[in-house]
Write a protein that holds these residues in place. Structure first.
Motif, PDB file in Angstrom:
ATOM      1  N   ASP A 162      -9.526   5.003  -2.728  1.00 35.64           N
ATOM      2  CA  ASP A 162      -8.957   6.106  -3.620  1.00 35.64           C
ATOM      3  C   ASP A 162      -7.515   5.837  -3.069  1.00 35.64           C
ATOM      4  OD1 ASP A 162      -8.664   6.558  -0.664  1.00 35.64           O
ATOM      5  OD2 ASP A 162      -9.376   8.975  -0.881  1.00 35.64           O
ATOM      6  N   ALA A 163      -7.003   4.573  -2.671  1.00 36.77           N
ATOM      7  CA  ALA A 163      -5.668   4.486  -2.389  1.00 36.77           C
ATOM      8  C   ALA A 163      -5.024   4.125  -3.900  1.00 36.77           C
ATOM      9  CB  ALA A 163      -5.348   3.245  -1.408  1.00 36.77           C
ATOM     10  N   TYR A 164      -3.768   4.328  -4.000  1.00 40.72           N
ATOM     11  CA  TYR A 164      -3.175   4.296  -5.270  1.00 40.72           C
ATOM     12  C   TYR A 164      -2.037   2.913  -5.326  1.00 40.72           C
ATOM     13  CZ  TYR A 164      -0.887   5.687  -9.772  1.00 40.72           C
ATOM     14  OH  TYR A 164      -0.090   5.593 -11.071  1.00 40.72           O
ATOM     15  N   GLY A 219      -1.009   1.274 -11.524  1.00 40.45           N
ATOM     16  CA  GLY A 219      -1.355   2.927 -12.036  1.00 40.45           C
ATOM     17  C   GLY A 219      -2.637   3.211 -12.001  1.00 40.45           C
ATOM     18  N   ALA A 220      -3.491   2.631 -10.985  1.00 40.56           N
ATOM     19  CA  ALA A 220      -4.794   2.944 -10.579  1.00 40.56           C
ATOM     20  C   ALA A 220      -5.168   3.069  -9.153  1.00 40.56           C
ATOM     21  CB  ALA A 220      -5.628   1.914 -11.702  1.00 40.56           C
ATOM     22  N   SER A 221      -6.302   3.314  -8.999  1.00 45.19           N
ATOM     23  CA  SER A 221      -6.750   3.214  -7.532  1.00 45.19           C
ATOM     24  C   SER A 221      -7.328   2.017  -7.149  1.00 45.19           C
ATOM     25  CB  SER A 221      -7.829   4.346  -7.400  1.00 45.19           C
ATOM     26  OG  SER A 221      -8.963   4.061  -7.894  1.00 45.19           O
ATOM     27  N   TYR A 222      -7.136   1.463  -6.193  1.00 49.23           N
ATOM     28  CA  TYR A 222      -7.908   0.312  -5.696  1.00 49.23           C
ATOM     29  C   TYR A 222      -9.454   0.335  -6.035  1.00 49.23           C
ATOM     30  CZ  TYR A 222      -3.660  -1.319  -3.568  1.00 49.23           C
ATOM     31  OH  TYR A 222      -2.142  -2.061  -3.298  1.00 49.23           O
ATOM     32  N   GLY A 223     -10.226   1.283  -5.867  1.00 49.57           N
ATOM     33  CA  GLY A 223     -11.403   1.122  -6.204  1.00 49.57           C
ATOM     34  C   GLY A 223     -11.679   0.907  -7.619  1.00 49.57           C
ATOM     35  N   ASP A 224     -10.982   1.760  -8.519  1.00 49.56           N
ATOM     36  CA  ASP A 224     -10.986   1.221 -10.192  1.00 49.56           C
ATOM     37  C   ASP A 224     -10.405  -0.322 -10.216  1.00 49.56           C
ATOM     38  OD1 ASP A 224     -11.986   3.577 -10.734  1.00 49.56           O
ATOM     39  OD2 ASP A 224     -10.087   4.604 -11.025  1.00 49.56           O
ATOM     40  N   ILE A 225      -9.476  -0.561  -9.822  1.00 44.50           N
ATOM     41  CA  ILE A 225      -9.069  -2.106  -9.606  1.00 44.50           C
ATOM     42  C   ILE A 225     -10.089  -3.221  -9.604  1.00 44.50           C
ATOM     43  CG2 ILE A 225      -7.338  -3.795  -9.083  1.00 44.50           C
ATOM     44  CD1 ILE A 225      -5.236  -1.457  -8.523  1.00 44.50           C
ATOM     45  N   ARG A 226     -10.835  -2.786  -8.350  1.00 44.16           N
ATOM     46  CA  ARG A 226     -11.711  -3.747  -7.731  1.00 44.16           C
ATOM     47  C   ARG A 226     -13.058  -3.617  -8.800  1.00 44.16           C
ATOM     48  NH1 ARG A 226      -9.878  -2.617  -2.417  1.00 44.16           N
ATOM     49  NH2 ARG A 226     -11.068  -0.704  -2.258  1.00 44.16           N
ATOM     50  N   ARG A 227     -13.285  -2.487  -9.267  1.00 46.22           N
ATOM     51  CA  ARG A 227     -14.263  -2.376 -10.397  1.00 46.22           C
ATOM     52  C   ARG A 227     -14.222  -3.282 -11.648  1.00 46.22           C
ATOM     53  NH1 ARG A 227     -15.103   0.778 -14.283  1.00 46.22           N
ATOM     54  NH2 ARG A 227     -13.306   1.999 -13.767  1.00 46.22           N
ATOM     55  N   LEU A 228     -12.887  -2.849 -12.008  1.00 43.77           N
ATOM     56  CA  LEU A 228     -12.448  -3.651 -13.585  1.00 43.77           C
ATOM     57  C   LEU A 228     -12.337  -5.137 -13.229  1.00 43.77           C
ATOM     58  CD1 LEU A 228      -9.945  -0.975 -14.552  1.00 43.77           C
ATOM     59  CD2 LEU A 228     -12.268  -1.503 -15.488  1.00 43.77           C
TER      60      LEU A 228
END
Length: 479
Positions: free
Chosen positions: A48-50, A55-64
């Motif tokens: 959940d770190a931004y 402009g996204a969380s690290y969780g979203d970055i890793r998933r994408l």
């Protein structure tokens, strides 16, 4: 790697940077039948770190990131690394020490296993070499031990300099000196009494964020004729860069490389797979666009001269542009042009070869690209606007290393089915005038056709690699 993401990318002068403290572990030889194990732990940012750059969380970055690399839509990150700048590997170093092997994070250059071998004079020592490793016939300059020579006016010797009442120093064509030799750029041993320290090249006009809007960029990289394939070459800390292409009859590749920044230089072409010093750059055949002419290593390009795009062969051992500034006359075999605005740059080319090296349209090619949007010296592009990648022309994907994700999905420019949706060509309706410079007999007009649209923010954000765990090599610089 972390300091590059959080600190170094904020420096306006990319010649300045902080480095992690060098560290290593040397072990004594062991019985080949014995096993040695080690344990390491990598701590990643919380999900959940931004990340403000993306402009996204690290969780979203890793998933994408995982999605994009598994589908061949982006260049994968190195094993154990969070970006394409680095890759981890085991390197035999018996010739350098008593250690059996060494695990290193390698960026630009390979470790030379035998620095005293027959090729030692042909290739400079890699980054990571220290001044105390240089012999009395070498000078530590440009992060390597450079040989001294009585005959060459640039690679000279202390006694020759003394006869001229000059000092042997690590210098440049601009007569600037690096006393410690620890500066990246076109530096070499030379005779000079200069005391001028390295200075940044004069900046060319930079992009205005208020003018260079996201909508203008979308229009620019989507303009022109329709292409069958589209991949994202963007480094996590670099400027958005997209390659789109179609394979035509007789093995011809029609391509467009679009870069989201101003025109210092833009280039793409074949990596030289035999080059292990600069990871495919030295000896590579490339298409290069530059914004001026009458190049001088002391003053750069004359921007009063017209822009040009031509093919070049990068010097086999020397990186600086002055060593390979003469273009190859291949006007009959390649059609190329460059588009530039006050915001963006693109190269367009159509050919079955670069300097006689044919595109393997039925298989894969090792390719490189690089861009500089800071100056007009055709020099170093920084660590973030370059890459080496393997491309599958007919299937339209970046190929990952053998054995890793062999079932990569084919992703095409629009809807993934090999066809582009019908539509009108995109034009800039916000006053962003496009300058077109042709290399051959182009008519200076943008072709009409179907627009190419990136698969929105998922693709651009997915280039931010956060430990995806897939290896890739990185091309080195022109400077």
């Amino acid at each position: 790697d972390g300091v590059n993401q959080y600190i170094n990318n904020r420096f306006l002068d990319q010649a300045r940077s902080l480095h992690a403290t060098p560290h290593s572990l040397t072990i004594t030889p062991q019985n080949p039948s014995a096993a040695r194990v080690w344990y390491g732990r990598m701590v990643l940012p919380p999900n959940d770190a931004y990340n403000p750059q993306v402009g996204a969380s690290y969780g979203d970055i890793r998933r994408l990131s995982i999605e994009a690399t598994s589908e061949g839509r982006a260049i994968p990150a190195g094993v154990g690394c969070s970006s394409t700048s680095l890759k981890a590997r085991i390197q035999d170093t018996n010739a350098l020490s008593n250690a059996n092997s060494m695990r290193i994070l390698a960026e630009e250059e390979e470790v030379t296993a035998d620095p005293e071998g027959e090729d030692a004079e042909e290739s400079a020592a890699p980054h990571g070499v220290t001044p105390d490793q240089c012999t009395e016939n070498e000078l530590f300059c440009w992060f390597r031990c450079m040989p001294l020579d009585f005959e060459d006016s640039q690679l000279t010797h202390p006694s020759v300099c003394a006869e001229r009442n000059l000092k042997l120093q690590c210098t440049s064509p601009r007569d600037e000196v690096v006393p410690n030799g620890d500066q990246h750029g076109d530096y070499y041993p030379g005779c000079t009494n200069s005391t001028d320290p390295p200075s940044a090249y004069p900046l060319i006009d930079q992009a205005d964020e208020a003018t260079c809007t996201d909508s203008l960029w979308e229009a620019f990289h989507a303009s022109g004729e329709g292409y069958d394939h589209f991949v994202d070459l963007t480094h996590p800390m670099g400027d958005e860069t997209y390659l789109m292409w179609s394979v035509l009859d007789n093995g011809v590749v029609k391509a467009r490389l679009a870069h989201n920044n101003v025109f210092g230089f833009l280039s793409t072409g074949f990596a030289n797979e035999l080059d292990t010093v600069h990871n495919g750059m030295n000896g590579g055949h490339v298409v290069l666009a530059i914004p001026g002419g009458n190049y001088s290593p002391a003053t750069g390009l004359d921007l009063n001269e017209p822009a040009s795009v031509d093919t070049y062969t990068i010097h086999e051992t020397e990186s600086a542009f002055r060593h390979w500034q003469d273009h190859i006359d291949t006007a009959e075999s390649i059609s190329a042009s460059v588009e530039s605005t006050e915001c963006f740059t693109a190269i367009l080319f159509e050919s079955d070869n670069i300097n006689g090296q044919k595109f393997n349209v039925e298989g894969t090619d090792e390719m490189i690209w690089a861009a500089n949007s800071a100056d007009h010296f055709v020099g170093y592009h920084g660590p973030f606007n370059r890459a080496r990648f393997t491309i599958d022309w007919s299937n339209g994907v970046i190929v990952q290393p053998e054995g890793e994700n062999e079932d990569a999905e084919v992703v095409t420019a629009e809807n993934g089915d090999g066809e582009t949706d019908e539509g009108e060509p995109v034009s800039s309706e916000e006053g962003d005038e496009v300058e077109v410079v042709t290399a051959e007999n182009g008519d200076g007009e943008n072709g009409e056709g179907e627009p190419i649209t990136a698969e929105a923010e998922a693709d651009s954000a997915a280039s931010v690699f956060a430990g995806a765990g897939i290896g890739v090599a990185l091309a080195s610089g022109f400077g």
